[in-house]
Design an enzyme around this catalytic site. Structure first.
Site, mmCIF file in Angstrom:
data_model
loop_
_atom_site.group_PDB
_atom_site.id
_atom_site.type_symbol
_atom_site.label_atom_id
_atom_site.label_comp_id
_atom_site.label_asym_id
_atom_site.label_seq_id
_atom_site.Cartn_x
_atom_site.Cartn_y
_atom_site.Cartn_z
ATOM 1 N N THR A 83 45.235 47.541 -6.424
ATOM 2 C CA THR A 83 46.628 47.366 -6.020
ATOM 3 C C THR A 83 46.794 46.132 -5.139
ATOM 4 O OG1 THR A 83 48.265 48.339 -4.510
ATOM 5 C CG2 THR A 83 46.035 49.073 -4.219
ATOM 6 N N ASP A 84 48.017 45.601 -5.094
ATOM 7 C CA ASP A 84 48.292 44.477 -4.177
ATOM 8 C C ASP A 84 48.318 44.945 -2.723
ATOM 9 O OD1 ASP A 84 50.682 45.921 -4.324
ATOM 10 O OD2 ASP A 84 51.948 44.190 -4.790
ATOM 11 N N GLU A 85 48.336 46.284 -2.521
ATOM 12 C CA GLU A 85 48.429 46.788 -1.146
ATOM 13 C C GLU A 85 47.170 46.489 -0.324
ATOM 14 O OE1 GLU A 85 50.121 50.657 -0.617
ATOM 15 O OE2 GLU A 85 51.177 50.559 -2.526
ATOM 16 N N TYR A 105 45.373 55.006 2.237
ATOM 17 C CA TYR A 105 45.321 54.739 0.786
ATOM 18 C C TYR A 105 44.856 53.312 0.524
ATOM 19 C CZ TYR A 105 47.045 53.119 -3.746
ATOM 20 O OH TYR A 105 47.145 52.526 -4.984
ATOM 21 N N LYS A 140 41.329 51.816 -1.238
ATOM 22 C CA LYS A 140 41.308 50.955 -2.433
ATOM 23 C C LYS A 140 40.606 49.622 -2.100
ATOM 24 C CE LYS A 140 42.873 51.505 -5.953
ATOM 25 N NZ LYS A 140 42.357 52.157 -7.184
ATOM 26 N N TYR A 165 63.937 55.475 2.850
ATOM 27 C CA TYR A 165 63.156 55.327 4.084
ATOM 28 C C TYR A 165 63.717 54.178 4.931
ATOM 29 C CZ TYR A 165 59.144 58.099 2.341
ATOM 30 O OH TYR A 165 58.319 59.088 1.880
HETATM 31 N N1 LIG Z 1 51.401 53.318 -9.021
HETATM 32 C C1 LIG Z 1 51.387 52.009 -8.805
HETATM 33 O O1 LIG Z 1 52.447 51.386 -8.676
HETATM 34 C C2 LIG Z 1 50.089 51.254 -8.747
HETATM 35 C C3 LIG Z 1 50.109 49.859 -8.579
HETATM 36 C C4 LIG Z 1 48.905 49.154 -8.604
HETATM 37 C C5 LIG Z 1 47.717 49.824 -8.781
HETATM 38 N N2 LIG Z 1 47.709 51.178 -8.916
HETATM 39 C C6 LIG Z 1 46.425 51.851 -9.144
HETATM 40 O O2 LIG Z 1 46.442 52.359 -10.477
HETATM 41 C C7 LIG Z 1 45.662 53.548 -10.551
HETATM 42 C C8 LIG Z 1 46.480 54.678 -11.141
HETATM 43 O O3 LIG Z 1 47.608 54.910 -10.319
HETATM 44 P P1 LIG Z 1 48.730 55.976 -10.742
HETATM 45 O O4 LIG Z 1 49.964 55.617 -10.035
HETATM 46 O O5 LIG Z 1 48.714 56.121 -12.205
HETATM 47 O O6 LIG Z 1 48.112 57.297 -10.082
HETATM 48 P P2 LIG Z 1 48.385 58.829 -10.402
HETATM 49 O O7 LIG Z 1 48.275 59.517 -9.084
HETATM 50 O O8 LIG Z 1 49.620 59.012 -11.219
HETATM 51 O O9 LIG Z 1 47.161 59.260 -11.337
HETATM 52 C C9 LIG Z 1 45.856 59.377 -10.853
HETATM 53 C C10 LIG Z 1 45.029 60.123 -11.882
HETATM 54 O O10 LIG Z 1 43.684 60.194 -11.408
HETATM 55 C C11 LIG Z 1 43.206 61.525 -11.544
HETATM 56 N N3 LIG Z 1 42.196 61.768 -10.504
HETATM 57 C C12 LIG Z 1 42.387 61.849 -9.160
HETATM 58 N N4 LIG Z 1 41.214 62.089 -8.533
HETATM 59 C C13 LIG Z 1 40.266 62.153 -9.495
HETATM 60 C C14 LIG Z 1 38.865 62.353 -9.478
HETATM 61 N N5 LIG Z 1 38.199 62.550 -8.337
HETATM 62 N N6 LIG Z 1 38.185 62.335 -10.663
HETATM 63 C C15 LIG Z 1 38.839 62.147 -11.834
HETATM 64 N N7 LIG Z 1 40.176 61.970 -11.911
HETATM 65 C C16 LIG Z 1 40.887 61.955 -10.753
HETATM 66 C C17 LIG Z 1 44.430 62.410 -11.379
HETATM 67 O O11 LIG Z 1 44.245 63.690 -11.940
HETATM 68 C C18 LIG Z 1 45.491 61.580 -12.098
HETATM 69 O O12 LIG Z 1 45.496 61.880 -13.476
HETATM 70 C C19 LIG Z 1 45.151 53.826 -9.129
HETATM 71 O O13 LIG Z 1 43.855 53.319 -9.028
HETATM 72 C C20 LIG Z 1 46.124 53.032 -8.254
HETATM 73 O O14 LIG Z 1 45.503 52.642 -7.053
HETATM 74 C C21 LIG Z 1 48.862 51.920 -8.897
#
Ligand SMILES: NC(=O)c1ccc[n+]([C@@H]2O[C@H](COP(=O)([O-])OP(=O)(O)OC[C@H]3O[C@@H](n4cnc5c(N)ncnc54)[C@H](O)[C@@H]3O)[C@@H](O)[C@H]2O)c1
Length: 342
Positions: free
Chosen positions: A122-124, A158, A162, A215
């Site tokens: 993530t960009d965070e 979080y 990451k 928020y």
């Molecule tokens: N949501 C965003 O805007 C965003 C932006 C940039 C990067 N990301 C990254 O993308 C990835 C996915 O994000 P998301 O928003 O789809 O998340 P999400 O919370 O919707 O999905 C996470 C998935 O991971 C699974 N999971 C959690 N812990 C686990 C474990 N220990 N073993 C196996 N599976 C596990 C969960 O069951 C779920 O299906 C993350 O790595 C996040 O940091 C998200």
């Protein structure tokens, strides 16, 4: 690459990636490794061909299981994570376990078997930027976006978990020659996103007759990208990215939260001010903005969803048409926020 593992493939962005690969690369078979936490949902994979997509319910930190799966694959794309900032402020422990130990477990197996690894981040991890209006000359002539060389300055449990996982991957590349790439993407929107997250929460509030919640001042800026554009970028990096490199993924989608909420309200036929201000998130990052020049010039990627209002409308339509997917969880999600005054 004919056989790949997608961790977290039953979550929001991971399941969108699985759909993208199934629809666009007919010769690829996918093993989804997902623990099915509250954020994972089998329904996100419904309708996909059983001979091409297999779900293994398990933990990315389970070394024995991971070893067995990684041994027989061509690549791992690692999406699985605890992903919600607000949850990490209440209890950081699953974030440390899944995001750091889980990543460690996967890269150890990939190094053992020489398997290609792509790390989703993530960009965070870069912390936040000042608002444009606070920059001298309104940002002209100063570096005002994140680049692959931006220093790591995470703000929350979080984002620091990451950041830790990114640094492990970088070190495994340097010390052990892990065949890895990393991508840091900005905020995603689209179908299958859990209703605890900003855009789906507001849409499902309106659909449930609850006033949306903003928020603080709502001035915080996020750089929105449609999840399909993220998926296309990840596939490109996995196949054509240079090993050891970090790519930033963003679609020039900067908007403050207040504007996004007002757009949702208007597009759903409500007055633009029909929402409540609630307590801000502690340590709330002010602004994210991605410079994706490297991805665009080196790999020729361009976003396809350049009209945010249109992408947002498609997302509103998806939540409207898929009430069954979210309505059972709505009460519990809002009760959790209410306990926190949000
Ligand atoms: N949501 C965003 O805007 C965003 C932006 C940039 C990067 N990301 C990254 O993308 C990835 C996915 O994000 P998301 O928003 O789809 O998340 P999400 O919370 O919707 O999905 C996470 C998935 O991971 C699974 N999971 C959690 N812990 C686990 C474990 N220990 N073993 C196996 N599976 C596990 C969960 O069951 C779920 O299906 C993350 O790595 C996040 O940091 C998200």
């Amino acid at each position: 690459m004919k056989n790949i593992i997608v961790t977290g493939g039953a979550g929001f962005i991971g399941s969108n990636f699985v759909h993208y690969v199934v629809n666009n690369h007919p010769d690829v078979k996918i093993t989804v490794l997902d623990k099915l936490t509250y954020a994972g949902n089998r329904a996100n994979l419904a309708g996909l061909p059983a001979d091409r997509v297999k779900l293994v319910v398990g933990d990315v930190a389970d070394a024995e299981l991971v070893d067995k799966l990684v041994k027989n694959t061509d690549a791992v794309v690692h999406y699985a994570a605890e992903s919600h900032n607000d949850n990490s402020l209440i209890d950081p422990s699953p974030f440390i376990q899944t995001n750091i130990i889980g990543t460690y477990t996967l890269i150890e197996a990939c190094r053992k078997y020489g398997v290609r690894y792509h790390h989703i981040s993530t960009d965070e991890v870069f912390g936040d930027l000042p608002l444009r209006e606070d920059l001298p000359g309104h940002g002209e002539g100063v570096r005002e976006k994140f680049t692959p060389d931006s220093p790591y300055k995470p703000s929350s449990p979080y984002s620091s978990s990451k950041a830790s996982s990114d640094l492990l991957v970088r070190a495994w590349v340097r010390s052990f020659g892990l065949k890895a790439t990393i991508s840091n993407c900005s905020n995603n929107y689209g179908p299958y996103q859990h209703i605890e997250k900003f855009i789906p929460r507001q849409i499902t509030n309106i659909l449930s007759g609850i006033r949306p919640k903003l928020y603080g001042s709502g001035k915080n800026v996020r750089d929105w990208i449609h999840t399909n554009d993220h998926s296309r970028a990840v596939w490109l990096i996995l196949n054509e990215g240079k090993l050891g490199e970090t790519y930033l993924i963003g679609a020039d989608g900067e908007k403050d939260n207040k504007t996004v909420l007002e757009m949702i309200l208007k597009q759903m036929g409500q007055p633009a001010d029909a929402y409540d201000h609630v307590k801000d998130r502690p340590g709330h990052d002010m602004r994210y903005a991605i410079d994706s020049t490297k991805l665009r010039t080196e790999l020729g990627w361009q976003p396809e969803f350049t009209d945010f209002a249109k992408g947002l409308q498609a997302t509103i339509d998806w939540y409207t048409e898929h009430e069954d997917w979210w309505k059972d969880e709505k009460k519990a999600v809002e009760a959790k926020y209410a306990k926190n005054g949000q």
